[in-house]
Design a protein around this motif. Structure first.
Motif, PDB file in Angstrom:
ATOM      1  N   PHE A  75     -26.999  93.851 115.684  1.00 51.62           N
ATOM      2  CA  PHE A  75     -25.701  93.493 115.129  1.00 51.62           C
ATOM      3  C   PHE A  75     -25.120  94.682 114.381  1.00 51.62           C
ATOM      4  O   PHE A  75     -25.824  95.368 113.654  1.00 51.62           O
ATOM      5  CB  PHE A  75     -25.829  92.308 114.166  1.00 51.62           C
ATOM      6  N   GLN A  77     -21.870  95.767 111.897  1.00 49.32           N
ATOM      7  CA  GLN A  77     -20.669  95.426 111.130  1.00 49.32           C
ATOM      8  C   GLN A  77     -20.033  96.731 110.697  1.00 49.32           C
ATOM      9  O   GLN A  77     -20.617  97.496 109.935  1.00 49.32           O
ATOM     10  CB  GLN A  77     -21.044  94.578 109.917  1.00 49.32           C
ATOM     11  N   ASP A  80     -13.216  97.946 108.792  1.00 47.52           N
ATOM     12  CA  ASP A  80     -11.968  97.665 109.486  1.00 47.52           C
ATOM     13  C   ASP A  80     -11.018  98.852 109.393  1.00 47.52           C
ATOM     14  O   ASP A  80     -11.051  99.620 108.428  1.00 47.52           O
ATOM     15  CB  ASP A  80     -11.302  96.426 108.880  1.00 47.52           C
ATOM     16  N   ALA A  93     -22.853  97.758 108.156  1.00 46.75           N
ATOM     17  CA  ALA A  93     -24.287  97.507 108.232  1.00 46.75           C
ATOM     18  C   ALA A  93     -24.736  97.453 109.678  1.00 46.75           C
ATOM     19  O   ALA A  93     -23.972  97.072 110.569  1.00 46.75           O
ATOM     20  CB  ALA A  93     -24.627  96.198 107.545  1.00 46.75           C
ATOM     21  N   GLU A  95     -27.915  95.859 111.812  1.00 46.08           N
ATOM     22  CA  GLU A  95     -29.057  94.964 111.712  1.00 46.08           C
ATOM     23  C   GLU A  95     -29.935  95.191 112.927  1.00 46.08           C
ATOM     24  O   GLU A  95     -29.463  95.127 114.059  1.00 46.08           O
ATOM     25  CB  GLU A  95     -28.590  93.502 111.733  1.00 46.08           C
ATOM     26  N   GLU A 119     -19.664  97.007 118.404  1.00 46.70           N
ATOM     27  CA  GLU A 119     -19.711  95.653 117.851  1.00 46.70           C
ATOM     28  C   GLU A 119     -20.085  94.638 118.939  1.00 46.70           C
ATOM     29  O   GLU A 119     -20.805  93.685 118.690  1.00 46.70           O
ATOM     30  CB  GLU A 119     -18.382  95.285 117.187  1.00 46.70           C
TER      31      GLU A 119
ATOM     32  N   SER B 253     -23.358  86.991 115.430  1.00 45.84           N
ATOM     33  CA  SER B 253     -23.502  87.031 113.979  1.00 45.84           C
ATOM     34  C   SER B 253     -24.765  87.790 113.621  1.00 45.84           C
ATOM     35  O   SER B 253     -25.687  87.885 114.427  1.00 45.84           O
ATOM     36  CB  SER B 253     -23.567  85.620 113.416  1.00 45.84           C
ATOM     37  N   PRO B 254     -24.787  88.343 112.423  1.00 41.47           N
ATOM     38  CA  PRO B 254     -25.998  89.057 112.009  1.00 41.47           C
ATOM     39  C   PRO B 254     -27.083  88.054 111.649  1.00 41.47           C
ATOM     40  O   PRO B 254     -26.773  86.916 111.303  1.00 41.47           O
ATOM     41  CB  PRO B 254     -25.548  89.827 110.768  1.00 41.47           C
ATOM     42  N   PRO B 255     -28.347  88.460 111.735  1.00 46.09           N
ATOM     43  CA  PRO B 255     -29.405  87.566 111.270  1.00 46.09           C
ATOM     44  C   PRO B 255     -29.274  87.355 109.762  1.00 46.09           C
ATOM     45  O   PRO B 255     -28.970  88.291 109.029  1.00 46.09           O
ATOM     46  CB  PRO B 255     -30.694  88.314 111.614  1.00 46.09           C
ATOM     47  N   ARG B 257     -30.913  86.906 106.337  1.00 47.34           N
ATOM     48  CA  ARG B 257     -32.226  87.210 105.777  1.00 47.34           C
ATOM     49  C   ARG B 257     -32.324  86.640 104.358  1.00 47.34           C
ATOM     50  O   ARG B 257     -31.407  85.981 103.880  1.00 47.34           O
ATOM     51  CB  ARG B 257     -32.458  88.721 105.789  1.00 47.34           C
ATOM     52  N   ARG B 306     -22.970  89.521 103.672  1.00 46.91           N
ATOM     53  CA  ARG B 306     -22.098  90.637 103.279  1.00 46.91           C
ATOM     54  C   ARG B 306     -20.626  90.206 103.214  1.00 46.91           C
ATOM     55  O   ARG B 306     -19.758  90.797 103.829  1.00 46.91           O
ATOM     56  CB  ARG B 306     -22.267  91.825 104.223  1.00 46.91           C
TER      57      ARG B 306
END
Lengths: 165, 330
Positions: A75, A77, A80, A93, A95, A119, B253-255, B257, B306
């Protein structure tokens, strides 16, 4: 059951065992609008890279060392378009299966573009961290900041000499 | 892991004084998951207790809680001794004794090749333990258990022979070494708690959805630390509960945690304690505590990661079907 879950940023054991990945010379010639620019990739101690596209715009990504240490990115992020960044600001970030890792802006400026492809397909950060896996572009507020970052040579030394990144 | 042997005819009663399991009721050669509790009913550690024989228990608890656990067990033993009871305790130092976890559906096949009596494994069901020669070793303890939701064993072996045994196991090329990241994905998919993350001294077995660890006999006897508090919770209920969470199918979506907040219609209703992308389901999975009202599987929630909200749903655990080698039901 217990085991330590705190993964330091790229400081995980696996990362330490990695050889500093050989860093290819920039292969991004096509986007260089000006051939006289010394389009050398610069690096931060947090493993972001930045490369000038013009005198006052730059492109940002993470290094091969970083993507290897992070493992499979699942993932992304990204900041913008229009976001005002100061150098070292947390601006996104990545992931991976193993851990979350913040992205810090290596430079100050305004985000002009983010890599939508990353993304949609975060694995591009692993497969092509210097090309298709770039993260965002910035119009630079202070181009001098780039000059002060590590050169490829210095970054290589940093990777081989520092024990805890 | 901390490996401990408790000896003597009062060994079971002694350990029962500090945990919630019915150890006296265990058959010889079998074990159970249990928890050490404090007076408030909080969980001090989770551990496996195996009854080797009526006079011998083999206990495996968390390495990270070693000092605390040694203290808890030692004081229970000296308490019993002072009452003239028959119990002694032996902690195995990691320099002397190691524990190898060998996990996965092919483990029995692979292990059988190193066993002088391969048929032993066919009768060794989930949560059973035995002592046997293995490879060139005269005596190891094999317990059919693990932390992955899969079939597998944990092998207790003298530390000066552990490398040799590991190499013997790897020889065929079918078994591979795995790191803690892989193991964390597996235990999460299996819905298993990580002590210090998903359970700790501030969570009770009832809140942690581990009421099944509080044995029937012990609920009546009320003879373990925190019994009053825990049995009261069993009767009147709790405010929050450990649940599974997963992102919606196909969602990007991000995991989520540890420490990600759980919202329901804009209101904070809980917190994630651990999570990761699940390779088996292709979704992001997590576990955490949620207000009792919203614990039902299927409940839609939002996870704040976040500063952004991502949709998720409360989910039954395990996230993937367990594959334990259970004794066939008669």
């Amino acid at each position: 059951m217990v085991f330590l879950t705190k993964f330091a940023r790229f400081g995980i054991q696996a990362a330490r065992q990695l050889r500093a990945a050989p860093l290819a010379t920039p292969q991004w010639r096509s986007i260089h609008v000006s051939s006289f620019l010394d389009a050398e990739r610069r690096y931060t101690d947090k493993h972001e890279w930045v490369e000038l596209v013009t005198n006052n715009t730059a492109i940002v990504g993470i290094s091969s060392y970083a993507q290897e240490a992070l493992g499979d990115v699942v993932f992304a992020q990204l900041p913008d378009v229009g976001t005002e960044l100061k150098q070292d600001d947390e601006c996104g970030a990545l992931e991976s299966v193993k851990a979350a890792s913040e992205v810090y802006s290596p430079v100050s400026g305004k985000v002009t573009e983010k890599n939508n492809l990353v993304e949609d397909t975060p694995a591009l950060v692993n497969t092509s961290c210097y090309e298709k896996g770039w993260l965002f572009k910035v119009s630079l507020k202070n181009p001098d900041e780039v000059e002060k970052l590590m050169t490829e040579e210095q970054y290589k030394t940093y990777l081989t000499t520092s024990t805890d990144h | 892991m901390l490996q401990t042997y408790v000896h003597g005819k009062d060994a079971a009663a002694c350990l029962e004084s500090i945990c919630t399991a019915d150890i006296s009721g265990l058959l010889s050669g079998s074990g159970t998951l249990t928890v050490f509790t404090n007076e408030a009913g909080g969980i001090l550690d989770d551990l496996i207790v195996n009854k080797v024989s009526e006079k011998e228990l083999y206990v495996v608890s968390n390495a990270a809680m070693k000092q605390q656990d040694m203290g808890i067990m030692e004081s229970a033993v000296s308490n019993f001794k002072s009452q003239g009871k028959d119990v002694t305790i032996e902690f195995l130092a990691p320099s002397e004794q190691s524990l190898l976890a060998v996990q996965g559906p092919q483990v029995a096949t692979e292990l059988a090749q190193l066993l002088p009596k391969p048929e032993l494994l066919r009768q060794l069901y989930f949560m059973q333990t035995l002592s046997t020669p293995l490879a060139d070793l005269p005596n190891v303890r094999i317990t059919r258990c693990g932390y992955t939701g899969e079939d597998g064993v944990e092998i207790s072996v003298p530390s000066n022979r552990v490398e040799q045994l590991t190499e013997a196991l790897l020889e065929s090329g079918k078994l591979k070494l795995a790191g803690l990241g892989a193991r964390d994905s597996l235990r999460l998919e299996a819905g298993l708690c990580l002590y210090g993350s998903d359970i700790d001294e501030h969570t009770t077995p009832v809140e942690a959805a581990l009421s099944w660890l509080v044995a029937k006999r012990r609920r009546t006897a009320l003879d373990f630390p925190g019994a009053a508090a825990i049995v009261r919770q069993l009767k009147v209920g709790v405010q929050r509960r450990r649940v599974g969470l997963q992102t919606l199918e196909g969602a990007k979506s991000p995991p989520a945690r540890a420490s990600v907040d759980i919202y329901r219609e804009g209101k904070l209703v809980g917190q994630v304690t651990s999570g990761c992308p699940s390779p088996s389901t292709g979704r992001n999975i997590a576990m955490g505590y949620i207000a009792e009202t919203w614990k039902a599987p299927g409940t839609r929630v939002e996870l704040k990661i976040r500063d952004k909200f991502y949709e998720a749903e409360v989910t039954k655990m395990p996230f993937t079907k367990a594959n334990y080698y259970n004794k066939p039901k008669q």
